[in-house]
Design an enzyme around this catalytic site. Structure first.
Site, mmCIF file in Angstrom:
data_model
loop_
_atom_site.group_PDB
_atom_site.id
_atom_site.type_symbol
_atom_site.label_atom_id
_atom_site.label_comp_id
_atom_site.label_asym_id
_atom_site.label_seq_id
_atom_site.Cartn_x
_atom_site.Cartn_y
_atom_site.Cartn_z
ATOM 1 N N GLY A 269 -24.026 -4.262 28.299
ATOM 2 C CA GLY A 269 -24.396 -2.929 28.762
ATOM 3 C C GLY A 269 -23.162 -2.057 28.919
ATOM 4 C CD GLN B 28 -39.684 -14.576 23.925
ATOM 5 O OE1 GLN B 28 -40.024 -13.745 23.085
ATOM 6 N NE2 GLN B 28 -40.481 -15.547 24.316
ATOM 7 C CD GLU C 65 -3.962 -9.332 4.198
ATOM 8 O OE1 GLU C 65 -4.012 -9.597 2.983
ATOM 9 O OE2 GLU C 65 -2.987 -9.584 4.911
ATOM 10 C CB ILE D 206 -25.059 -9.054 25.576
ATOM 11 C CG1 ILE D 206 -26.002 -9.455 24.435
ATOM 12 C CG2 ILE D 206 -25.221 -10.003 26.760
ATOM 13 C CD1 ILE D 206 -25.809 -10.850 23.901
ATOM 14 C CB ILE E 275 4.016 -1.084 6.387
ATOM 15 C CG1 ILE E 275 3.865 -0.356 5.042
ATOM 16 C CG2 ILE E 275 4.710 -2.439 6.227
ATOM 17 C CD1 ILE E 275 2.908 -1.000 4.044
ATOM 18 C CB THR F 128 -0.880 0.006 1.269
ATOM 19 O OG1 THR F 128 -1.609 -1.221 1.306
ATOM 20 C CG2 THR F 128 -1.833 1.186 1.286
ATOM 21 N NE ARG G 133 -26.248 -6.123 35.028
ATOM 22 C CZ ARG G 133 -26.069 -5.247 35.999
ATOM 23 N NH1 ARG G 133 -25.356 -5.560 37.080
ATOM 24 N NH2 ARG G 133 -26.574 -4.043 35.898
HETATM 25 P P1 TGC Z 1 -6.284 -7.168 -12.041
HETATM 26 O O1 TGC Z 1 -6.096 -6.626 -13.423
HETATM 27 O O2 TGC Z 1 -7.590 -7.762 -11.674
HETATM 28 O O3 TGC Z 1 -5.158 -8.266 -11.755
HETATM 29 C C1 TGC Z 1 -3.781 -8.011 -12.043
HETATM 30 C C2 TGC Z 1 -3.110 -9.369 -12.177
HETATM 31 O O4 TGC Z 1 -3.187 -10.076 -10.948
HETATM 32 C C3 TGC Z 1 -3.948 -11.289 -11.108
HETATM 33 N N1 TGC Z 1 -4.772 -11.435 -9.904
HETATM 34 C C4 TGC Z 1 -4.511 -12.344 -8.988
HETATM 35 N N2 TGC Z 1 -3.590 -13.315 -8.935
HETATM 36 C C5 TGC Z 1 -3.568 -14.074 -7.834
HETATM 37 N N3 TGC Z 1 -4.427 -13.905 -6.813
HETATM 38 C C6 TGC Z 1 -5.365 -12.937 -6.830
HETATM 39 N N4 TGC Z 1 -6.169 -12.755 -5.789
HETATM 40 C C7 TGC Z 1 -5.438 -12.105 -7.948
HETATM 41 N N5 TGC Z 1 -6.220 -11.047 -8.302
HETATM 42 C C8 TGC Z 1 -5.803 -10.657 -9.511
HETATM 43 C C9 TGC Z 1 -4.758 -11.077 -12.367
HETATM 44 O O5 TGC Z 1 -5.094 -12.306 -12.971
HETATM 45 C C10 TGC Z 1 -3.786 -10.283 -13.207
HETATM 46 O O6 TGC Z 1 -2.786 -11.184 -13.671
HETATM 47 P P2 TGC Z 1 -2.081 -10.982 -15.091
HETATM 48 O O7 TGC Z 1 -1.219 -12.185 -15.279
HETATM 49 O O8 TGC Z 1 -3.218 -10.874 -16.092
HETATM 50 O O9 TGC Z 1 -1.306 -9.700 -15.002
HETATM 51 O O10 TGC Z 1 -5.891 -6.046 -11.027
HETATM 52 P P3 TGC Z 1 -6.520 -4.617 -10.791
HETATM 53 O O11 TGC Z 1 -5.419 -3.609 -10.985
HETATM 54 O O12 TGC Z 1 -7.797 -4.436 -11.576
HETATM 55 O O13 TGC Z 1 -6.848 -4.602 -9.216
HETATM 56 C C11 TGC Z 1 -7.748 -5.400 -8.663
HETATM 57 C C12 TGC Z 1 -7.222 -5.893 -7.294
HETATM 58 C C13 TGC Z 1 -7.384 -7.390 -7.307
HETATM 59 C C14 TGC Z 1 -5.754 -5.552 -7.131
HETATM 60 C C15 TGC Z 1 -7.987 -5.262 -6.212
HETATM 61 O O14 TGC Z 1 -9.248 -5.763 -6.333
HETATM 62 C C16 TGC Z 1 -7.526 -5.620 -4.836
HETATM 63 O O15 TGC Z 1 -7.448 -6.766 -4.377
HETATM 64 N N6 TGC Z 1 -7.294 -4.566 -4.065
HETATM 65 C C17 TGC Z 1 -7.044 -4.725 -2.639
HETATM 66 C C18 TGC Z 1 -5.632 -4.412 -2.303
HETATM 67 C C19 TGC Z 1 -5.238 -5.103 -1.036
HETATM 68 O O16 TGC Z 1 -5.831 -6.083 -0.605
HETATM 69 N N7 TGC Z 1 -4.193 -4.629 -0.425
HETATM 70 C C20 TGC Z 1 -3.705 -5.278 0.786
HETATM 71 C C21 TGC Z 1 -2.375 -4.722 1.174
HETATM 72 S S1 TGC Z 1 -1.517 -5.766 2.311
HETATM 73 C C22 TGC Z 1 -2.354 -5.646 3.740
HETATM 74 O O17 TGC Z 1 -3.371 -5.068 3.855
HETATM 75 C C23 TGC Z 1 -1.731 -6.342 4.873
HETATM 76 S S2 TGC Z 1 -2.561 -6.183 6.373
HETATM 77 C C24 TGC Z 1 -1.596 -7.207 7.239
HETATM 78 C C25 TGC Z 1 -2.031 -7.549 8.595
HETATM 79 O O18 TGC Z 1 -1.698 -6.808 9.538
HETATM 80 O O19 TGC Z 1 -2.608 -8.663 8.771
HETATM 81 P P1 FAD Z 2 -8.952 3.340 -0.236
HETATM 82 O O1 FAD Z 2 -8.485 2.412 -1.302
HETATM 83 O O2 FAD Z 2 -8.687 4.786 -0.396
HETATM 84 O O3 FAD Z 2 -10.526 3.121 -0.059
HETATM 85 C C1 FAD Z 2 -11.344 4.047 0.662
HETATM 86 C C2 FAD Z 2 -12.801 3.586 0.510
HETATM 87 O O4 FAD Z 2 -13.169 3.586 -0.881
HETATM 88 C C3 FAD Z 2 -13.021 2.171 1.012
HETATM 89 O O5 FAD Z 2 -14.265 2.083 1.664
HETATM 90 C C4 FAD Z 2 -13.047 1.345 -0.260
HETATM 91 O O6 FAD Z 2 -13.823 0.158 -0.120
HETATM 92 C C5 FAD Z 2 -13.676 2.319 -1.242
HETATM 93 N N1 FAD Z 2 -13.283 2.023 -2.630
HETATM 94 C C6 FAD Z 2 -12.039 2.014 -3.165
HETATM 95 N N2 FAD Z 2 -12.083 1.659 -4.448
HETATM 96 C C7 FAD Z 2 -13.382 1.411 -4.732
HETATM 97 C C8 FAD Z 2 -14.067 0.972 -5.908
HETATM 98 N N3 FAD Z 2 -13.428 0.681 -7.035
HETATM 99 N N4 FAD Z 2 -15.408 0.834 -5.834
HETATM 100 C C9 FAD Z 2 -16.082 1.080 -4.680
HETATM 101 N N5 FAD Z 2 -15.488 1.509 -3.557
HETATM 102 C C10 FAD Z 2 -14.151 1.648 -3.582
HETATM 103 N N6 FAD Z 2 -0.908 -2.541 3.588
HETATM 104 C C11 FAD Z 2 0.265 -3.175 3.280
HETATM 105 O O7 FAD Z 2 0.716 -3.140 2.143
HETATM 106 N N7 FAD Z 2 0.950 -3.855 4.234
HETATM 107 C C12 FAD Z 2 0.535 -3.944 5.520
HETATM 108 O O8 FAD Z 2 1.188 -4.597 6.356
HETATM 109 C C13 FAD Z 2 -0.673 -3.281 5.878
HETATM 110 N N8 FAD Z 2 -1.077 -3.268 7.172
HETATM 111 C C14 FAD Z 2 -2.158 -2.510 7.542
HETATM 112 C C15 FAD Z 2 -2.463 -2.367 8.892
HETATM 113 C C16 FAD Z 2 -3.531 -1.561 9.278
HETATM 114 C C17 FAD Z 2 -3.829 -1.381 10.732
HETATM 115 C C18 FAD Z 2 -4.336 -0.939 8.297
HETATM 116 C C19 FAD Z 2 -5.526 -0.107 8.693
HETATM 117 C C20 FAD Z 2 -4.020 -1.064 6.952
HETATM 118 C C21 FAD Z 2 -2.921 -1.841 6.557
HETATM 119 N N9 FAD Z 2 -2.532 -1.926 5.208
HETATM 120 C C22 FAD Z 2 -1.378 -2.571 4.863
HETATM 121 C C23 FAD Z 2 -3.227 -1.135 4.210
HETATM 122 C C24 FAD Z 2 -4.554 -1.727 3.721
HETATM 123 O O9 FAD Z 2 -4.350 -2.835 2.910
HETATM 124 C C25 FAD Z 2 -5.317 -0.614 2.989
HETATM 125 O O10 FAD Z 2 -5.737 0.299 3.982
HETATM 126 C C26 FAD Z 2 -6.498 -1.138 2.215
HETATM 127 O O11 FAD Z 2 -6.073 -1.922 1.121
HETATM 128 C C27 FAD Z 2 -7.409 -0.013 1.714
HETATM 129 O O12 FAD Z 2 -6.697 1.016 1.150
HETATM 130 P P2 FAD Z 2 -6.950 2.547 1.610
HETATM 131 O O13 FAD Z 2 -6.903 2.595 3.084
HETATM 132 O O14 FAD Z 2 -6.016 3.378 0.825
HETATM 133 O O15 FAD Z 2 -8.439 2.848 1.197
#
Ligand code: TGC
Ligand code: FAD
Length: 392
Positions: free
Chosen positions: A347, A287, A371, A345, A170, A139, A276
């Site tokens: 309170g 209920q 995620e 629940i 992160i 991110t 409680r």
């Molecule tokens: P899009 O064009 O759909 O896909 C790009 C390429 O990626 C492939 N793909 C996947 N491959 C494996 N697993 C998946 N889940 C996949 N989703 C897509 C896809 O086939 C394509 O491949 P290729 O070979 O054609 O290039 O991508 P897009 O740019 O339209 O974006 C859509 C997407 C999937 C990135 C979006 O929907 C999404 O998932 N956004 C969420 C981002 C996110 O989850 N960030 C998390 C950051 S890490 C984090 O939050 C850690 S928290 C840690 C903690 O404390 O627990």
């Molecule tokens: P944005 O993408 O700006 O989204 C804001 C709002 O808009 C959301 O409600 C979303 O659902 C909505 N939105 C966005 N796009 C669309 C769309 N196309 N259609 C409809 N609605 C949409 N990231 C890492 O890489 N590594 C980490 O270790 C990590 N740890 C984290 C730990 C914490 C405590 C938190 C809070 C976040 C962490 N993240 C990490 C980041 C996390 O993955 C992002 O916060 C998350 O992916 C959402 O991105 P954003 O906060 O920029 O929200």
């Protein structure tokens, strides 16, 4: 601290579907959470502090990289075991599960799956033992849900790469020894690289004053002309699918983890409702309170079954990313609703640190966002059903 003995509810006898080895692993993690996490977590959350020593203890238990082969220091377990571990850890606190999921799914998994043999040998055993802490940088300030737009760049300088850019939100970045970072090369392809603490130009400032995941450290990753040796590039992956494959693993773990947070809230609420008294009776006799408890248990049970089935599919390497999205979205939302109902629940007592519910509820506000947000996972399901992307 409310201190009833804990026996997780298993309303549909899902235990019958688990192996003896799974139950042994679960019981060792459950016991550890009861002894080492429960007694200290409320204070750590109030003090906004990650109980760092727990990483090594989790390493000793095999909770870091449980499915990584033993030759690299992992526990060589299956996906079901990974899920059960996540449930027990998040029953303690989402911050503890977060630390284990980042280390396992977002740092060890990419090094094991996309790394060279040298990288595997150099990093995996220390990550598995908790001697080394890792973080995952995808991110960026301008790119959260849409990571494909990232601005972080590597430039090939012959003998090394030069990394510039920044990441934010992160988990564990301020205390991490290494960061698995995703940045684009000159041709615009996303590449994965291992950035090591102490590399000149690399800093990881902490993000302070969170109301959620207070027992987890969150920070930034800032890269200002950081020289990255070529041997630190993950050689076997390019493209956005690299980080997304890591997310599949972490999201799967969260679908199990959220059940743990929900169970802790539900048990606390049930115990409280039975004790409680108001209007001369336990509030569990009314209920309206029974409706809350019955509906919570129904939703938890559905979440357990979803996670269990996903675990089976993961073990057979048949789980699709969209199935993982559905489970992560459903189970985290379920846990958040259970936390809100449980809080009611109790309170007024529900808002205090004498009980775990408010802490879980605030944590889950992050879990429903990271995620992939609740909305993004719905859009992934929608795209899977219709074949039409509705992101843009
Ligand atoms: P899009 O064009 O759909 O896909 C790009 C390429 O990626 C492939 N793909 C996947 N491959 C494996 N697993 C998946 N889940 C996949 N989703 C897509 C896809 O086939 C394509 O491949 P290729 O070979 O054609 O290039 O991508 P897009 O740019 O339209 O974006 C859509 C997407 C999937 C990135 C979006 O929907 C999404 O998932 N956004 C969420 C981002 C996110 O989850 N960030 C998390 C950051 S890490 C984090 O939050 C850690 S928290 C840690 C903690 O404390 O627990
Ligand atoms: P944005 O993408 O700006 O989204 C804001 C709002 O808009 C959301 O409600 C979303 O659902 C909505 N939105 C966005 N796009 C669309 C769309 N196309 N259609 C409809 N609605 C949409 N990231 C890492 O890489 N590594 C980490 O270790 C990590 N740890 C984290 C730990 C914490 C405590 C938190 C809070 C976040 C962490 N993240 C990490 C980041 C996390 O993955 C992002 O916060 C998350 O992916 C959402 O991105 P954003 O906060 O920029 O929200």
């Amino acid at each position: 601290m409310y201190n009833k003995s804990y026996q997780a509810v298993d309303y549909f006898n899902i235990d019958d579907l688990l192996g003896e080895d799974h139950k042994i692993i679960r019981s060792s993690i459950r016991d550890w959470v009861n002894r080492r996490v429960k007694p200290i977590i409320e204070k750590a959350a109030l003090e906004h502090r990650f109980p760092q020593g727990l990483m090594q203890e989790m390493g000793e238990l095999g909770a870091l990289g449980p499915y990584i082969p033993e030759q690299y220091g992992g526990a060589g377990l299956d996906q079901m075991a990974y899920g059960l571990i996540m449930t027990e850890l998040e029953r303690g606190d989402s911050a503890i599960r977060s630390a284990a999921s980042v280390q396992s799914s977002l740092v060890m998994y990419p090094i094991y799956t996309f790394g060279s043999e040298e990288q595997r040998k150099k990093f995996l055993p220390k990550l598995a033992s908790g001697e080394m802490i890792g973080c995952f940088g995808l991110t960026e300030p301008g790119y959260g849900s849409d990571p494909g737009g990232m601005l972080s760049r590597i430039q090939d300088k012959g003998g090394h790469y030069l990394l510039n850019g920044s990441k934010m939100w992160i988990t564990n970045s301020p205390i991490a020894d290494i960061a698995v970072v995703w940045a684009k090369d000159e041709s615009g392809k996303v590449r994965g690289l291992i950035v090591e603490k102490g590399m000149p130009g690399f800093t990881a400032p902490e993000t302070k004053d969170k109301w959620s995941l207070r027992a987890s450290i969150t920070g930034e990753l800032v890269f200002d002309d950081v020289r990255i040796p070529k041997e630190n590039i993950l050689p076997n992956i390019s493209g956005l699918k690299g980080p997304l494959k890591c997310l599949n693993s972490a999201r799967y773990g969260i679908s199990w983890g959220a059940v743990g947070a929900a169970l802790d809230c539900y048990h606390t609420a049930l115990d409280y409702a039975l004790e409680r008294k108001q209007f001369g009776k336990p509030i569990a006799a009314f209920q309206l309170q029974q409706k809350k408890l019955a509906e919570m248990l129904t939703e938890i049970t559905k979440g357990q079954l979803l996670a269990w089935r996903l675990g089976m599919l993961r073990n057979e390497d048949k789980a699709s990313p969209a199935q993982i999205s559905m489970a992560k979205r459903n189970n985290v939302n379920m846990a958040l609703q259970v936390a809100r109902e449980s809080r009611q629940i109790l309170g007024a007592m529900g808002i205090t640190a004498d009980f775990p519910i408010m802490r879980h509820m605030m944590n889950l506000e992050s879990v429903i966002t990271y995620e992939g947000t609740h909305d993004i996972h719905l859009l992934i399901t929608g795209a899977d059903i219709t074949g039409i992307q509705a992101f843009e």
